[in-house]
Design a protein around this motif. Structure first.
Motif, PDB file in Angstrom:
ATOM      1  N   SER A  13      -5.621  19.395   0.907  1.00 54.30           N
ATOM      2  CA  SER A  13      -5.698  18.348  -0.112  1.00 54.30           C
ATOM      3  C   SER A  13      -4.337  17.686  -0.313  1.00 54.30           C
ATOM      4  N   PHE A  14      -3.258  18.459  -0.206  1.00 56.26           N
ATOM      5  CA  PHE A  14      -1.908  17.884  -0.270  1.00 56.26           C
ATOM      6  C   PHE A  14      -1.727  16.850   0.838  1.00 56.26           C
ATOM      7  N   LEU A  15      -2.090  17.211   2.064  1.00 65.93           N
ATOM      8  CA  LEU A  15      -1.939  16.284   3.193  1.00 65.93           C
ATOM      9  C   LEU A  15      -2.821  15.042   3.025  1.00 65.93           C
ATOM     10  N   THR A  16      -4.033  15.236   2.546  1.00 68.33           N
ATOM     11  CA  THR A  16      -4.956  14.114   2.344  1.00 68.33           C
ATOM     12  C   THR A  16      -4.404  13.145   1.304  1.00 68.33           C
ATOM     13  N   ILE A  17      -3.941  13.670   0.183  1.00 73.47           N
ATOM     14  CA  ILE A  17      -3.400  12.822  -0.885  1.00 73.47           C
ATOM     15  C   ILE A  17      -2.108  12.158  -0.422  1.00 73.47           C
ATOM     16  N   LEU A  18      -1.302  12.872   0.332  1.00 79.57           N
ATOM     17  CA  LEU A  18      -0.063  12.306   0.863  1.00 79.57           C
ATOM     18  C   LEU A  18      -0.366  11.132   1.799  1.00 79.57           C
ATOM     19  N   LEU A  19      -1.322  11.312   2.692  1.00 79.55           N
ATOM     20  CA  LEU A  19      -1.698  10.229   3.609  1.00 79.55           C
ATOM     21  C   LEU A  19      -2.274   9.037   2.849  1.00 79.55           C
ATOM     22  N   TRP A  20      -3.133   9.310   1.847  1.00 80.12           N
ATOM     23  CA  TRP A  20      -3.680   8.227   1.037  1.00 80.12           C
ATOM     24  C   TRP A  20      -2.553   7.454   0.346  1.00 80.12           C
ATOM     25  N   ARG A  26       3.312   0.601  -3.776  1.00 81.18           N
ATOM     26  CA  ARG A  26       4.001  -0.559  -4.387  1.00 81.18           C
ATOM     27  C   ARG A  26       5.267  -0.894  -3.608  1.00 81.18           C
ATOM     28  N   SER A  27       5.967   0.145  -3.173  1.00 83.23           N
ATOM     29  CA  SER A  27       7.193  -0.050  -2.402  1.00 83.23           C
ATOM     30  C   SER A  27       7.355   1.145  -1.471  1.00 83.23           C
ATOM     31  N   TYR A  28       7.514   0.867  -0.188  1.00 84.39           N
ATOM     32  CA  TYR A  28       7.694   1.972   0.753  1.00 84.39           C
ATOM     33  C   TYR A  28       9.016   2.706   0.517  1.00 84.39           C
ATOM     34  N   PHE A  29      10.033   1.999   0.084  1.00 86.43           N
ATOM     35  CA  PHE A  29      11.318   2.642  -0.200  1.00 86.43           C
ATOM     36  C   PHE A  29      11.164   3.649  -1.340  1.00 86.43           C
ATOM     37  N   ILE A  30      10.524   3.243  -2.432  1.00 86.21           N
ATOM     38  CA  ILE A  30      10.298   4.152  -3.559  1.00 86.21           C
ATOM     39  C   ILE A  30       9.381   5.292  -3.134  1.00 86.21           C
ATOM     40  N   TRP A  31       8.368   4.974  -2.329  1.00 84.86           N
ATOM     41  CA  TRP A  31       7.450   6.015  -1.860  1.00 84.86           C
ATOM     42  C   TRP A  31       8.206   7.105  -1.112  1.00 84.86           C
ATOM     43  N   ILE A  32       9.076   6.703  -0.200  1.00 88.39           N
ATOM     44  CA  ILE A  32       9.845   7.686   0.579  1.00 88.39           C
ATOM     45  C   ILE A  32      10.729   8.525  -0.338  1.00 88.39           C
ATOM     46  N   HIS A  65       2.934  19.775  -8.925  1.00 84.96           N
ATOM     47  CA  HIS A  65       4.218  19.061  -8.921  1.00 84.96           C
ATOM     48  C   HIS A  65       4.260  18.064  -7.770  1.00 84.96           C
ATOM     49  N   ALA A  66       3.804  18.478  -6.602  1.00 87.10           N
ATOM     50  CA  ALA A  66       3.757  17.565  -5.455  1.00 87.10           C
ATOM     51  C   ALA A  66       2.839  16.387  -5.746  1.00 87.10           C
ATOM     52  N   LEU A  67       1.717  16.643  -6.415  1.00 88.10           N
ATOM     53  CA  LEU A  67       0.788  15.576  -6.766  1.00 88.10           C
ATOM     54  C   LEU A  67       1.452  14.560  -7.697  1.00 88.10           C
ATOM     55  N   VAL A  68       2.199  15.033  -8.681  1.00 87.52           N
ATOM     56  CA  VAL A  68       2.916  14.130  -9.588  1.00 87.52           C
ATOM     57  C   VAL A  68       3.910  13.276  -8.804  1.00 87.52           C
ATOM     58  N   LEU A  69       4.636  13.886  -7.875  1.00 81.60           N
ATOM     59  CA  LEU A  69       5.596  13.136  -7.060  1.00 81.60           C
ATOM     60  C   LEU A  69       4.897  12.107  -6.172  1.00 81.60           C
ATOM     61  N   ILE A  70       3.811  12.515  -5.548  1.00 80.88           N
ATOM     62  CA  ILE A  70       3.100  11.625  -4.625  1.00 80.88           C
ATOM     63  C   ILE A  70       2.493  10.439  -5.360  1.00 80.88           C
ATOM     64  N   LEU A  71       1.846  10.689  -6.486  1.00 84.75           N
ATOM     65  CA  LEU A  71       1.262   9.593  -7.255  1.00 84.75           C
ATOM     66  C   LEU A  71       2.344   8.680  -7.812  1.00 84.75           C
ATOM     67  N   GLY A  73       5.134   8.144  -6.378  1.00 88.15           N
ATOM     68  CA  GLY A  73       5.615   7.378  -5.234  1.00 88.15           C
ATOM     69  C   GLY A  73       4.687   6.246  -4.859  1.00 88.15           C
ATOM     70  N   HIS A  74       3.398   6.459  -4.996  1.00 89.38           N
ATOM     71  CA  HIS A  74       2.428   5.426  -4.618  1.00 89.38           C
ATOM     72  C   HIS A  74       2.458   4.240  -5.585  1.00 89.38           C
ATOM     73  N   TRP A  75       2.407   4.528  -6.893  1.00 89.21           N
ATOM     74  CA  TRP A  75       2.332   3.451  -7.880  1.00 89.21           C
ATOM     75  C   TRP A  75       3.665   3.146  -8.553  1.00 89.21           C
ATOM     76  N   THR A  76       4.647   3.956  -8.382  1.00 87.93           N
ATOM     77  CA  THR A  76       5.890   4.040  -9.154  1.00 87.93           C
ATOM     78  C   THR A  76       5.561   4.656 -10.516  1.00 87.93           C
ATOM     79  N   TYR A  77       6.518   5.318 -11.080  1.00 87.98           N
ATOM     80  CA  TYR A  77       6.296   6.026 -12.342  1.00 87.98           C
ATOM     81  C   TYR A  77       5.950   5.048 -13.467  1.00 87.98           C
ATOM     82  N   ALA A  78       6.552   3.877 -13.464  1.00 89.19           N
ATOM     83  CA  ALA A  78       6.343   2.904 -14.548  1.00 89.19           C
ATOM     84  C   ALA A  78       4.989   2.213 -14.471  1.00 89.19           C
ATOM     85  N   GLU A  79       4.307   2.307 -13.326  1.00 87.13           N
ATOM     86  CA  GLU A  79       3.052   1.579 -13.159  1.00 87.13           C
ATOM     87  C   GLU A  79       1.861   2.481 -12.849  1.00 87.13           C
ATOM     88  N   MET A  80       1.957   3.760 -13.164  1.00 89.22           N
ATOM     89  CA  MET A  80       0.860   4.693 -12.934  1.00 89.22           C
ATOM     90  C   MET A  80      -0.337   4.275 -13.798  1.00 89.22           C
TER      91      MET A  80
END
Length: 144
Positions: A13-20, A26-32, A65-71, A73-80
């Motif tokens: 599930s970690f890998l699936t959510i990471l790939l999604w 929003r930004s690949y730089f922030i995602w990384i 914790h990884a899920l919080v980081l991944i999400l 990264g995807h939306w940015t913390y300010a736009e979750m």
């Protein structure tokens, strides 16, 4: 269900959510920047898994914790989106997803450090355990 099955479910599930999360963030730089610690943590856990098994509680906390980081990264913390909804629904001043990230960044490393110190009998007294675990968490946050 056996614990090894749960470990596989958590990792898959970690890998699936990471790939999604890598699809149109929003930004690949922030995602990384945001997912890099989660990827490093996953690599470390995979590397030590044959020799060192952590408790199921710890694996679940690390996954959260990884899920919080991944999400984040995807939306940015300010736009979750969920926390934008909470902001709008309760009339909050801003999106507080970053506070969830800060709680996880303090709590999960504390539980990891505590388990390592107790398992290896590094610290004997509860007062010293609290002090050293706190120092480890502060050092990780300062480094990050």
């Amino acid at each position: 269900m056996k614990s090894s099955t749960w470990h596989i479910v958590l990792f898959a599930s970690f890998l699936t959510i990471l790939l999604w999360s890598a699809i149109h963030p929003r930004s690949y730089f922030i995602w990384i920047l945001e997912v890099f610690p989660a990827i490093i943590g996953a690599l470390v856990l995979v590397a030590i898994y044959p020799k060192i098994r952590l408790t199921m509680l710890l694996y679940c906390l690390i996954w959260l914790h990884a899920l919080v980081l991944i999400l984040g990264g995807h939306w940015t913390y300010a736009e979750m989106p969920l926390f934008n909804w909470l902001r709008d629904e309760f009339g909050l001043a801003r999106n507080y997803y970053d506070r969830l990230g800060h709680v996880m960044q303090g709590f999960v490393p504390a539980i990891i450090a505590r388990e390592v110190f107790l398992r290896n009998k590094i610290v004997n007294g509860p007062g010293w355990l609290f002090f050293i675990v706190t120092c480890v968490c502060l050092a990780i946050s300062a480094f990050y």
